[in-house]
Design a protein around this motif. Sequence first.
Motif, PDB file in Angstrom:
ATOM      1  N   ASN A  27       0.863  -1.186   0.000  1.00  0.00           N
ATOM      2  CA  ASN A  27       0.000   0.000   0.000  1.00  0.00           C
ATOM      3  C   ASN A  27       0.894   1.229   0.000  1.00  0.00           C
ATOM      4  O   ASN A  27       1.873   1.297   0.751  1.00  0.00           O
ATOM      5  N   SER A  29       0.973   5.783  -1.118  1.00  0.00           N
ATOM      6  CA  SER A  29       0.283   6.968  -1.610  1.00  0.00           C
ATOM      7  C   SER A  29       1.103   7.544  -2.757  1.00  0.00           C
ATOM      8  O   SER A  29       2.332   7.527  -2.727  1.00  0.00           O
ATOM      9  N   HIS A  50      -3.328   9.789  -4.335  1.00  0.00           N
ATOM     10  CA  HIS A  50      -4.028   8.570  -4.705  1.00  0.00           C
ATOM     11  C   HIS A  50      -3.567   7.423  -3.808  1.00  0.00           C
ATOM     12  O   HIS A  50      -2.368   7.249  -3.586  1.00  0.00           O
ATOM     13  N   ARG A  51      -4.516   6.632  -3.339  1.00  0.00           N
ATOM     14  CA  ARG A  51      -4.208   5.421  -2.576  1.00  0.00           C
ATOM     15  C   ARG A  51      -3.999   4.310  -3.600  1.00  0.00           C
ATOM     16  O   ARG A  51      -4.859   4.078  -4.456  1.00  0.00           O
ATOM     17  N   THR A  53      -2.727   0.180  -4.262  1.00  0.00           N
ATOM     18  CA  THR A  53      -2.516  -1.140  -3.673  1.00  0.00           C
ATOM     19  C   THR A  53      -2.055  -2.107  -4.755  1.00  0.00           C
ATOM     20  O   THR A  53      -2.573  -2.094  -5.865  1.00  0.00           O
ATOM     21  N   GLU A  95      -9.464   3.423  -4.205  1.00  0.00           N
ATOM     22  CA  GLU A  95      -8.049   3.149  -4.421  1.00  0.00           C
ATOM     23  C   GLU A  95      -7.826   2.638  -5.837  1.00  0.00           C
ATOM     24  O   GLU A  95      -8.761   2.229  -6.521  1.00  0.00           O
TER      25      GLU A  95
END
Length: 106
Positions: A27, A29, A50-51, A53, A95
């Motif tokens: 994870n 940013s 923005h997140r 993953t 995300e």
Amino acid sequence: MQNKVQLIGHVGQEPEVKTVNNKKVANLSLATNEVYYKDNGDKVEKTEWHRVTAWGKTAEIIDKYVVKGKEIAVEGKLTHRSYDDKDGNKRYITEVLINEVLLLGK
């Protein structure tokens, strides 16, 4: 129509990498910047966070090579999910679930 997101930006903090069900998940940013000029000529600089993953091999690449400040390009899809926090409040997360990362810059 396909759900596809491509972003180029700088990593905002050290990626958080852990193992879930014997699979790595990362994870992080990602900051993207936009510059434009108003009608009166004033320059406007805007940063969006923005997140992001990643799972599996992509998470392993991030774990090995990506650090805070690194410029990267990512490709994946936009996802939405929700969860209940410790107080029982519903929280929503948007995300980018990526399947590809490109290391840019030096």
